[in-house]
Design a protein around this motif. Structure first.
Motif, short mmCIF file in Angstrom:
data_model
loop_
_atom_site.label_atom_id
_atom_site.label_comp_id
_atom_site.label_asym_id
_atom_site.label_seq_id
_atom_site.Cartn_x
_atom_site.Cartn_y
_atom_site.Cartn_z
N LEU A 274 -7.68 57.26 41.61
CA LEU A 274 -8.53 57.21 42.80
C LEU A 274 -8.00 58.07 43.94
CD1 LEU A 274 -9.70 53.51 42.77
CD2 LEU A 274 -11.00 55.55 42.21
N ALA A 275 -6.71 58.31 44.00
CA ALA A 275 -6.16 59.18 45.04
C ALA A 275 -6.74 60.59 44.92
CB ALA A 275 -4.64 59.22 44.96
N VAL A 276 -7.07 60.99 43.69
CA VAL A 276 -7.66 62.31 43.45
C VAL A 276 -9.18 62.25 43.56
CG1 VAL A 276 -7.98 64.13 41.73
CG2 VAL A 276 -5.75 63.03 41.98
N VAL A 277 -9.79 61.28 42.89
CA VAL A 277 -11.25 61.18 42.82
C VAL A 277 -11.88 60.68 44.12
CG1 VAL A 277 -13.16 60.07 41.59
CG2 VAL A 277 -11.15 60.83 40.33
N ARG A 278 -11.27 59.66 44.73
CA ARG A 278 -11.79 59.04 45.95
C ARG A 278 -10.68 58.86 46.98
NH1 ARG A 278 -17.04 59.28 45.59
NH2 ARG A 278 -17.91 58.02 43.96
N PRO A 279 -10.21 59.96 47.57
CA PRO A 279 -9.17 59.79 48.59
C PRO A 279 -9.68 58.90 49.73
CG PRO A 279 -9.92 62.09 48.47
CD PRO A 279 -10.62 61.33 47.40
#
Length: 134
Positions: A101-106
């Motif tokens: 999620l840090a990459v996909v939905r920061p």
């Protein structure tokens, strides 16, 4: 370390007076969102509490008995006993999702809603909105 930050919302009762009654997830392809509506009954209230997220990536409902087992051995700070809504950082649930999620939905955040018998964990880039409904 697990850090809890209470969300400023007056349930009008302790968390143990609330129960999760219904969850509704709606895929809105037109706006690219997965909306989540959670409805809670609250002892002494004639209305339901609606907690709404415009977009949710992951959620789970577990029995609140499992939380101490999941957090066993970890230091916790900021937890307010018998409080309904928190932002949570450093939980095992968030740790399992964080890398993706840090990459996909920061900017995603872990929200936790605790009732008398359940726990609703939500990971969302959006803050929840609260309203009382019939």
């Amino acid at each position: 370390m697990i850090s809890y930050r209470p969300i400023q919302f007056d349930l009008g009762a302790g968390a143990t007076a609330a129960e999760l009654g219904r969850l509704e997830m709606t895929c809105r392809k037109d706006v690219g969102a997965n909306e989540l509506e959670a409805y809670f009954t609250v002892s002494g209230e004639d209305h339901l509490l609606r907690v709404f997220f415009h977009h949710v990536d992951i959620f789970r409902v577990i029995d609140d008995v499992h939380l101490p087992l999941e957090e066993h051995g970890q230091k916790t700070v900021g937890h307010v006993p018998n409080y309904f809504a928190h932002r949570v950082e450093g939980s095992p649930f968030w740790a399992a999702q964080r890398e993706v999620l840090a990459v996909v939905r920061p900017g995603s955040t872990h929200y936790r809603f605790v009732t008398g018998g359940n726990c609703l964990d939500v990971i969302s880039p959006d803050e929840p909105s609260f309203s009382w409904v019939s």
